[in-house]
Design an enzyme around this catalytic site. Structure first.
Site, mmCIF file in Angstrom:
data_model
loop_
_atom_site.group_PDB
_atom_site.id
_atom_site.type_symbol
_atom_site.label_atom_id
_atom_site.label_comp_id
_atom_site.label_asym_id
_atom_site.label_seq_id
_atom_site.Cartn_x
_atom_site.Cartn_y
_atom_site.Cartn_z
ATOM 1 N N ARG A 43 -31.552 11.755 1.642
ATOM 2 C CA ARG A 43 -31.651 10.992 0.406
ATOM 3 C C ARG A 43 -30.604 9.879 0.309
ATOM 4 N NH1 ARG A 43 -32.014 14.585 -4.671
ATOM 5 N NH2 ARG A 43 -32.583 16.345 -3.434
ATOM 6 N N ARG A 76 -39.298 22.778 -16.922
ATOM 7 C CA ARG A 76 -39.427 23.544 -15.674
ATOM 8 C C ARG A 76 -38.698 24.890 -15.742
ATOM 9 N NH1 ARG A 76 -37.486 20.818 -10.304
ATOM 10 N NH2 ARG A 76 -35.632 20.446 -11.565
ATOM 11 N N ARG A 78 -32.763 25.532 -14.399
ATOM 12 C CA ARG A 78 -31.650 24.909 -13.684
ATOM 13 C C ARG A 78 -30.663 24.239 -14.629
ATOM 14 N NH1 ARG A 78 -34.473 21.791 -8.720
ATOM 15 N NH2 ARG A 78 -32.899 20.242 -9.298
ATOM 16 N N ARG A 81 -29.293 11.757 -12.692
ATOM 17 C CA ARG A 81 -30.007 11.985 -11.427
ATOM 18 C C ARG A 81 -30.979 10.834 -11.134
ATOM 19 N NH1 ARG A 81 -32.278 17.675 -12.805
ATOM 20 N NH2 ARG A 81 -33.471 17.516 -10.877
ATOM 21 N N LYS A 132 -41.785 17.467 -5.525
ATOM 22 C CA LYS A 132 -41.497 17.726 -4.102
ATOM 23 C C LYS A 132 -41.554 19.231 -3.808
ATOM 24 C CE LYS A 132 -37.388 15.764 -4.380
ATOM 25 N NZ LYS A 132 -37.410 15.394 -5.805
HETATM 26 P P1 AP5 Z 1 -40.846 20.183 -8.846
HETATM 27 O O1 AP5 Z 1 -41.868 20.455 -7.803
HETATM 28 O O2 AP5 Z 1 -39.820 21.210 -9.120
HETATM 29 O O3 AP5 Z 1 -40.167 18.732 -8.617
HETATM 30 P P2 AP5 Z 1 -39.076 18.244 -7.580
HETATM 31 O O4 AP5 Z 1 -39.469 16.903 -7.093
HETATM 32 O O5 AP5 Z 1 -38.825 19.299 -6.556
HETATM 33 O O6 AP5 Z 1 -37.846 18.079 -8.577
HETATM 34 P P3 AP5 Z 1 -36.323 18.465 -8.382
HETATM 35 O O7 AP5 Z 1 -35.711 18.404 -9.733
HETATM 36 O O8 AP5 Z 1 -36.174 19.736 -7.614
HETATM 37 O O9 AP5 Z 1 -35.836 17.249 -7.511
HETATM 38 P P4 AP5 Z 1 -34.385 16.827 -7.238
HETATM 39 O O10 AP5 Z 1 -34.504 15.964 -6.061
HETATM 40 O O11 AP5 Z 1 -33.715 16.275 -8.436
HETATM 41 O O12 AP5 Z 1 -33.644 18.241 -7.012
HETATM 42 P P5 AP5 Z 1 -33.120 18.988 -5.700
HETATM 43 O O13 AP5 Z 1 -33.200 20.433 -5.963
HETATM 44 O O14 AP5 Z 1 -33.716 18.462 -4.477
HETATM 45 O O15 AP5 Z 1 -41.657 19.853 -10.217
HETATM 46 C C1 AP5 Z 1 -40.955 19.583 -11.425
HETATM 47 C C2 AP5 Z 1 -41.762 20.117 -12.617
HETATM 48 O O16 AP5 Z 1 -42.966 19.354 -12.725
HETATM 49 C C3 AP5 Z 1 -42.202 21.600 -12.466
HETATM 50 O O17 AP5 Z 1 -42.115 22.240 -13.711
HETATM 51 C C4 AP5 Z 1 -43.659 21.510 -11.961
HETATM 52 O O18 AP5 Z 1 -44.418 22.614 -12.402
HETATM 53 C C5 AP5 Z 1 -44.124 20.187 -12.574
HETATM 54 N N1 AP5 Z 1 -45.050 19.472 -11.698
HETATM 55 C C6 AP5 Z 1 -45.029 19.405 -10.341
HETATM 56 N N2 AP5 Z 1 -46.038 18.631 -9.894
HETATM 57 C C7 AP5 Z 1 -46.704 18.184 -10.999
HETATM 58 C C8 AP5 Z 1 -47.834 17.319 -11.191
HETATM 59 N N3 AP5 Z 1 -48.468 16.769 -10.140
HETATM 60 N N4 AP5 Z 1 -48.243 17.076 -12.465
HETATM 61 C C9 AP5 Z 1 -47.584 17.636 -13.542
HETATM 62 N N5 AP5 Z 1 -46.511 18.467 -13.417
HETATM 63 C C10 AP5 Z 1 -46.066 18.724 -12.162
HETATM 64 O O19 AP5 Z 1 -31.597 18.545 -5.732
HETATM 65 C C11 AP5 Z 1 -30.770 18.942 -6.813
HETATM 66 C C12 AP5 Z 1 -29.391 18.336 -6.655
HETATM 67 O O20 AP5 Z 1 -28.808 18.838 -5.440
HETATM 68 C C13 AP5 Z 1 -29.313 16.811 -6.535
HETATM 69 O O21 AP5 Z 1 -29.280 16.187 -7.794
HETATM 70 C C14 AP5 Z 1 -28.010 16.660 -5.767
HETATM 71 O O22 AP5 Z 1 -26.910 16.837 -6.627
HETATM 72 C C15 AP5 Z 1 -28.063 17.802 -4.809
HETATM 73 N N6 AP5 Z 1 -28.728 17.477 -3.527
HETATM 74 C C16 AP5 Z 1 -29.916 17.968 -3.069
HETATM 75 N N7 AP5 Z 1 -30.198 17.454 -1.862
HETATM 76 C C17 AP5 Z 1 -29.167 16.621 -1.561
HETATM 77 C C18 AP5 Z 1 -28.912 15.775 -0.461
HETATM 78 N N8 AP5 Z 1 -29.750 15.675 0.572
HETATM 79 N N9 AP5 Z 1 -27.764 15.052 -0.493
HETATM 80 C C19 AP5 Z 1 -26.891 15.124 -1.525
HETATM 81 N N10 AP5 Z 1 -27.092 15.918 -2.604
HETATM 82 C C20 AP5 Z 1 -28.228 16.639 -2.625
HETATM 83 MG MG MG Z 2 -37.191 20.552 -6.075
#
Ligand code: AP5
Ligand code: MG
Length: 229
Positions: free
Chosen positions: A86, A125, A159, A170, A13
């Site tokens: 989400r 990552r 992270r 997660r 994402k």
């Molecule tokens: P990356 O692009 O970083 O993936 P991502 O989908 O953004 O993964 P996240 O871990 O950030 O998602 P998340 O939803 O768990 O975390 P968030 O920060 O939103 O890519 C990942 C890796 O893969 C990278 O190394 C990249 O290079 C590689 N990659 C990318 N595309 C690729 C491809 N096509 N092929 C191969 N490799 C690839 O949330 C974190 C925490 O915050 C949550 O767990 C929760 O506790 C809290 N939180 C966030 N939003 C909310 C909400 N709305 N409500 C409640 N809690 C929330």
């Molecule tokens: Mg992310």
């Protein structure tokens, strides 16, 4: 244009949102980044959030929406929401916010990746401390070792919630709380699913092609709001 990116942890994402920001001028709004910034600020609320996020659980909707509201302006080109909504309740909160702004959602893009591919993506990552550019030990290293391609920065961070233990939590939380929102948007005709196993640039092309197709009519956007949760 208002886009939502949905997908399990590590689906890509952030990677696609960053590309949409650079190529479409959309403001990238990540609730994960907002929560991490609050944690880094060492505020009281930040300290409350920290242990919840590091365990891989969700802080309350109230906390998330209060962080989101001040950044949810309407820039000229629109915005891309990464990781919000989400939960089904967060859909209601978003719809109320969009209604106040007299805006309608353009598309919801689901990045679908099998869970067995995700642990490697998350544990590998790292990102630039300066500009947030995302890299991976296995698939995407900076062109010059230890120098960010985006800004030339030399400090990188990993992270806390990318440990194997948090990752499995997660994924479970995603399955229970976030997957149901996909049906809601599918019923509203707004969901577009892409195969996240493709390379980032293949996905860029697929999204770009999809966005160049006719946008859903305002009617279909409004109709989506009338589906019951
Ligand atoms: P990356 O692009 O970083 O993936 P991502 O989908 O953004 O993964 P996240 O871990 O950030 O998602 P998340 O939803 O768990 O975390 P968030 O920060 O939103 O890519 C990942 C890796 O893969 C990278 O190394 C990249 O290079 C590689 N990659 C990318 N595309 C690729 C491809 N096509 N092929 C191969 N490799 C690839 O949330 C974190 C925490 O915050 C949550 O767990 C929760 O506790 C809290 N939180 C966030 N939003 C909310 C909400 N709305 N409500 C409640 N809690 C929330
Ligand atoms: Mg992310």
């Amino acid at each position: 244009m208002i886009l939502i990116l949905v997908g399990p942890p590590g689906a890509g994402k952030g990677t696609q949102a960053s590309w949409l920001q650079k190529n479409y001028g959309l403001k990238h709004i990540s609730t994960g980044n907002l929560l991490r910034a609050e944690i880094a600020s060492q505020s009281e609320i930040g300290r409350t959030i920290q242990s919840i996020v590091e365990r891989g659980e969700f802080p309350s909707d109230e906390i998330v929406v209060n962080l989101l509201k001040p950044v949810l302006s309407v820039p000229e080109k629109g915005f891309v929401l990464d990781g919000f909504p989400r939960t089904l309740n967060q859909i209601k909160r978003l719809e109320a916010l969009l209604k106040d702004m007299e805006m309608a959602l353009t598309r919801v893009i689901e990045i679908s990746v099998p869970y067995e591919d995700l642990a490697r993506r998350l544990t590998g990552r790292f990102s630039c401390k300066e500009c947030g550019e995302i890299y991976n030990d296995y698939s995407h290293l900076p062109k010059i070792k230890d120098v960010c391609d985006g800004c030339g920065g030399t400090q990188f961070i990993r992270r806390q919630d990318d440990s194997l233990q948090s990752v499995s939590k997660r994924l479970k939380v995603y399955e229970e709380q976030t997957r149901p929102i996909l049906d809601y948007y599918k019923n509203g005709g707004l969901l577009f699913t892409i195969d996240g196993r493709k390379t980032p640039s293949e996905l860029n092309q697929e999204i770009s092609h999809h966005l160049s197709q006719q946008a859903p009519s305002p009617d279909s956007c409004l109709k989506s709001h009338s589906f019951s949760l």
